[in-house]
Every structure is written in structure tokens, then in C-alpha cells.
Design a protein around this motif. Sequence first.
Motif, mmCIF file in Angstrom:
data_model
loop_
_atom_site.group_PDB
_atom_site.id
_atom_site.type_symbol
_atom_site.label_atom_id
_atom_site.label_comp_id
_atom_site.label_asym_id
_atom_site.label_seq_id
_atom_site.Cartn_x
_atom_site.Cartn_y
_atom_site.Cartn_z
ATOM 1 N N MET A 169 -7.155 35.559 69.536
ATOM 2 C CA MET A 169 -5.825 35.493 68.946
ATOM 3 C C MET A 169 -5.876 35.782 67.447
ATOM 4 S SD MET A 169 -3.239 32.212 68.915
ATOM 5 C CE MET A 169 -3.262 32.017 70.694
ATOM 6 N N PHE A 170 -6.880 35.232 66.761
ATOM 7 C CA PHE A 170 -6.997 35.430 65.320
ATOM 8 C C PHE A 170 -7.250 36.900 64.991
ATOM 9 C CE2 PHE A 170 -9.441 35.826 61.418
ATOM 10 C CZ PHE A 170 -8.657 35.113 60.524
ATOM 11 N N VAL A 171 -8.129 37.554 65.739
ATOM 12 C CA VAL A 171 -8.426 38.966 65.476
ATOM 13 C C VAL A 171 -7.184 39.822 65.694
ATOM 14 C CG1 VAL A 171 -9.760 40.970 66.227
ATOM 15 C CG2 VAL A 171 -10.886 38.756 65.981
ATOM 16 N N ARG A 172 -6.460 39.552 66.777
ATOM 17 C CA ARG A 172 -5.219 40.289 67.023
ATOM 18 C C ARG A 172 -4.210 40.057 65.901
ATOM 19 N NH1 ARG A 172 -3.600 40.368 73.397
ATOM 20 N NH2 ARG A 172 -5.692 40.387 74.299
ATOM 21 N N ALA A 173 -4.162 38.824 65.392
ATOM 22 C CA ALA A 173 -3.249 38.499 64.304
ATOM 23 C C ALA A 173 -3.674 39.170 62.997
ATOM 24 C CB ALA A 173 -3.170 36.987 64.121
ATOM 25 N N GLY A 196 4.269 24.551 76.721
ATOM 26 C CA GLY A 196 4.902 23.438 76.036
ATOM 27 C C GLY A 196 4.834 23.590 74.530
ATOM 28 N N LEU A 197 5.254 22.548 73.827
ATOM 29 C CA LEU A 197 5.276 22.593 72.369
ATOM 30 C C LEU A 197 3.870 22.761 71.796
ATOM 31 C CD1 LEU A 197 7.026 22.353 69.833
ATOM 32 C CD2 LEU A 197 6.706 19.869 69.928
ATOM 33 N N LYS A 198 2.883 22.181 72.455
ATOM 34 C CA LYS A 198 1.499 22.304 71.979
ATOM 35 C C LYS A 198 1.057 23.770 71.968
ATOM 36 C CE LYS A 198 -3.203 20.631 72.879
ATOM 37 N NZ LYS A 198 -4.045 19.763 73.769
ATOM 38 N N GLY A 199 1.413 24.499 73.021
ATOM 39 C CA GLY A 199 1.065 25.918 73.084
ATOM 40 C C GLY A 199 1.744 26.709 71.993
ATOM 41 N N LEU A 200 3.010 26.375 71.717
ATOM 42 C CA LEU A 200 3.752 27.055 70.650
ATOM 43 C C LEU A 200 3.096 26.824 69.299
ATOM 44 C CD1 LEU A 200 7.564 27.215 70.062
ATOM 45 C CD2 LEU A 200 6.115 26.225 68.302
ATOM 46 N N ILE A 201 2.776 25.580 68.986
ATOM 47 C CA ILE A 201 2.169 25.257 67.689
ATOM 48 C C ILE A 201 0.823 25.956 67.535
ATOM 49 C CG2 ILE A 201 1.191 23.402 66.275
ATOM 50 C CD1 ILE A 201 3.380 21.569 67.478
ATOM 51 N N TYR A 202 0.017 25.921 68.595
ATOM 52 C CA TYR A 202 -1.298 26.596 68.595
ATOM 53 C C TYR A 202 -1.136 28.079 68.283
ATOM 54 C CZ TYR A 202 -5.254 28.936 70.964
ATOM 55 O OH TYR A 202 -6.307 29.746 71.283
ATOM 56 N N LEU A 203 -0.205 28.728 68.979
ATOM 57 C CA LEU A 203 0.018 30.164 68.771
ATOM 58 C C LEU A 203 0.496 30.439 67.359
ATOM 59 C CD1 LEU A 203 0.305 33.063 69.994
ATOM 60 C CD2 LEU A 203 2.655 32.450 70.563
ATOM 61 N N TRP A 204 1.506 29.709 66.923
ATOM 62 C CA TRP A 204 2.088 29.966 65.607
ATOM 63 C C TRP A 204 1.091 29.755 64.478
ATOM 64 C CZ3 TRP A 204 7.766 27.682 65.380
ATOM 65 C CH2 TRP A 204 8.584 28.427 66.243
ATOM 66 N N VAL A 205 0.314 28.693 64.528
ATOM 67 C CA VAL A 205 -0.616 28.383 63.438
ATOM 68 C C VAL A 205 -1.717 29.436 63.341
ATOM 69 C CG1 VAL A 205 -2.377 26.756 62.632
ATOM 70 C CG2 VAL A 205 -0.155 25.905 63.422
ATOM 71 N N VAL A 206 -2.350 29.750 64.466
ATOM 72 C CA VAL A 206 -3.459 30.717 64.442
ATOM 73 C C VAL A 206 -2.964 32.096 64.035
ATOM 74 C CG1 VAL A 206 -5.238 31.860 65.816
ATOM 75 C CG2 VAL A 206 -4.786 29.423 66.158
ATOM 76 N N SER A 208 1.327 34.223 78.205
ATOM 77 C CA SER A 208 0.023 34.863 78.030
ATOM 78 C C SER A 208 -0.496 34.696 76.606
ATOM 79 C CB SER A 208 0.133 36.350 78.376
ATOM 80 O OG SER A 208 -1.080 37.029 78.127
ATOM 81 N N LYS A 209 0.404 34.843 75.630
ATOM 82 C CA LYS A 209 0.008 34.721 74.235
ATOM 83 C C LYS A 209 -0.489 33.314 73.921
ATOM 84 C CE LYS A 209 3.355 38.209 72.633
ATOM 85 N NZ LYS A 209 2.541 39.033 71.723
ATOM 86 N N CYS A 210 0.195 32.300 74.442
ATOM 87 C CA CYS A 210 -0.172 30.906 74.159
ATOM 88 C C CYS A 210 -1.499 30.507 74.782
ATOM 89 C CB CYS A 210 0.928 29.960 74.650
ATOM 90 S SG CYS A 210 2.457 30.054 73.696
ATOM 91 N N SER A 211 -1.984 31.294 75.734
ATOM 92 C CA SER A 211 -3.238 30.960 76.414
ATOM 93 C C SER A 211 -4.436 31.772 75.921
ATOM 94 C CB SER A 211 -3.078 31.155 77.925
ATOM 95 O OG SER A 211 -2.803 32.516 78.234
ATOM 96 N N LEU A 212 -4.217 32.600 74.900
ATOM 97 C CA LEU A 212 -5.329 33.389 74.357
ATOM 98 C C LEU A 212 -6.360 32.488 73.686
ATOM 99 C CD1 LEU A 212 -3.469 36.386 72.645
ATOM 100 C CD2 LEU A 212 -5.026 36.548 74.600
ATOM 101 N N PRO A 213 -7.658 32.805 73.800
ATOM 102 C CA PRO A 213 -8.673 32.067 73.037
ATOM 103 C C PRO A 213 -8.429 32.234 71.538
ATOM 104 C CG PRO A 213 -9.680 33.433 74.748
ATOM 105 C CD PRO A 213 -8.247 33.838 74.672
#
Length: 284
Positions: free
Chosen positions: A28-32, A102-112, A19-24
Motif C-alpha cells: 500500500m505504501f509503495v502504491r501511495a 469497518g472503521l479500522k480498515g478505513l483508518i489503516y488505508l487513509w493513514v498509510v 480490496s484497498k483496505c486489505s492491501l499489505p
Amino acid sequence: MVTFSPAQVCVKVGTAGKSKCSLPAGNMFVRAFLAGAYIAMGAALATVGSTGVADFLGAGIAQFILGALFPIGLILVVLTGAELFTGDAMFAPMAILQGHTGLKGLIYLWVVVYIGNLVGSLFMAYVMANGPFVSYATGTAVVTAFGTRAIGIATAKVSYAGIGGIWSVFLKGILCNWLVCLALFLGLAADEVISKIVAIWFPIMAFVATGFEHCVANMYFIPAGILTNMVAGTADTNLLNWGTMWTNNIIWSTLGNIVGAVIFMAIIYYYCYKSEICALCEAK
């Protein structure tokens, strides 16, 4: 009170990671941002509450009080659904191991999330450095006892020298996020608020009181000291500055935090409960 088995919690972690990896990105940024601010709120309270304690009760009690007050930050993160990088360092890998992303979702989540946490932390550092850490009673800014404590904490966090210092921060980062992710894991094992709070409090108190290094907390602790020192001018800026914040701490604590979450939580727990996790996923 309902409690969930370790395998059930692993499934919950993987599902949450998906669910986290699929957030817009904006959401995601506001939550972070909020998570960075919440962790900083706990850190600010811990700074104020532990000020002057060592002089009367000793260094150990001062560290315990620091640790006892800090967990409010992660409690706020968990109960409000904010996004914290150190927790997502476990959630996303577990989602990958369970085949949810996948790895793309992980990188997207971690960076944002990492960037959002940094912005939220810096916001709180600015507020504290221009609020409770200074007094304007005389018409000019004077650093308070709390501000002096903030500078001391920040200076200690950039006082790692050489290869040995880097290794020390890295190891402290591993142990820190192992405990942070255990707090999140235990929180997911309970289904009501009081139990979640208790489950979170003990591991977080342990990591802070023991002196481990949390990259997001340090995104607040160190800038708060730097910004307060701009008013006070009492610390050595050759040691405490924006450069050493990264080179002496945050880079290495971040890497340690990732290892603690990925290896000691996601991979090990998936390995231990793989057959049960697969059975639970198939039953859904």
C-alpha cells in the motif's frame, strides 16, 4: 464501449474499497508513493506549461492551461493502480456503507496512503527544485522562469490568513475532491482506456482551472516552492515555509477533501442508489 449505471459504479467503488483496505502495508505504501509522485508529475507539467501565459493571454487562459495539463497525474494513478488519498476518501467509506470493511480498515488505508503520498510528493518536489526549476549554466544555481512560477504558486497557496482564509481553503477542498471523486466515478463507468482518460480529464481540469485545493497536489506544489526558494531567496520565508504549508493550507484542504469525498460522493450516492446497490450485491 460498455458503460455502467451509477448503481453499478457504486458497487465497483465499494468492492475496490474493500480490496484497498486489505492491501499489505508495504504494498500500500509503495502504491501511495507512486501516486504522490504521479500527481506531482502532472503538477510539475502544469507549472511549466502555464509559465508566462498570463502576461500575454490573461489570467483565465493561464488557469485553463494549468488545468488542462494537470490531469495527466490522476490518469497515471488510475491506469497504474496507484493509491491516492483523495480517491480513497471515497472508496473506503463506500466499502463501509456496503458492509465490506469497518472503521479500522478505513483508518489503516487513509493513514498509510496519506504518508506514502506525502513522501512521493516530496521526492518529486526535491527533483524539480534541483532540476528544471534551476539552471547551472553559470556554474552556480540560478532559478529559472519555471522555478519563479513554482515559488509564486506555492506562495499563493499559503497566503490564506485568519478564519476567513481557513474557511476558504476548507470550501475549496470540498469542491476539489467532489470533482476528483466524480472523475474517478466517471472513469469506473467506462471499460476502455480512451473513455477513462476523457472521463477523468474534464473534472480534474475543472477543479485545477477554477482554483480549488487538493491536499496531495499541495504536498508537491508548496514544497517545490519552498525548496526552489532556498536557491532563489526571492520569497518571504515568514510566509512560505514548512509550518505555513500545514497551518495555512494542507490541514484544512485535507479536511475539505475528506468532506467532499465522504458526504458529497460516498454517502449521497449510496443514499440515492441504496436499493439498487443492495440488489446488485445480493445477486453476486
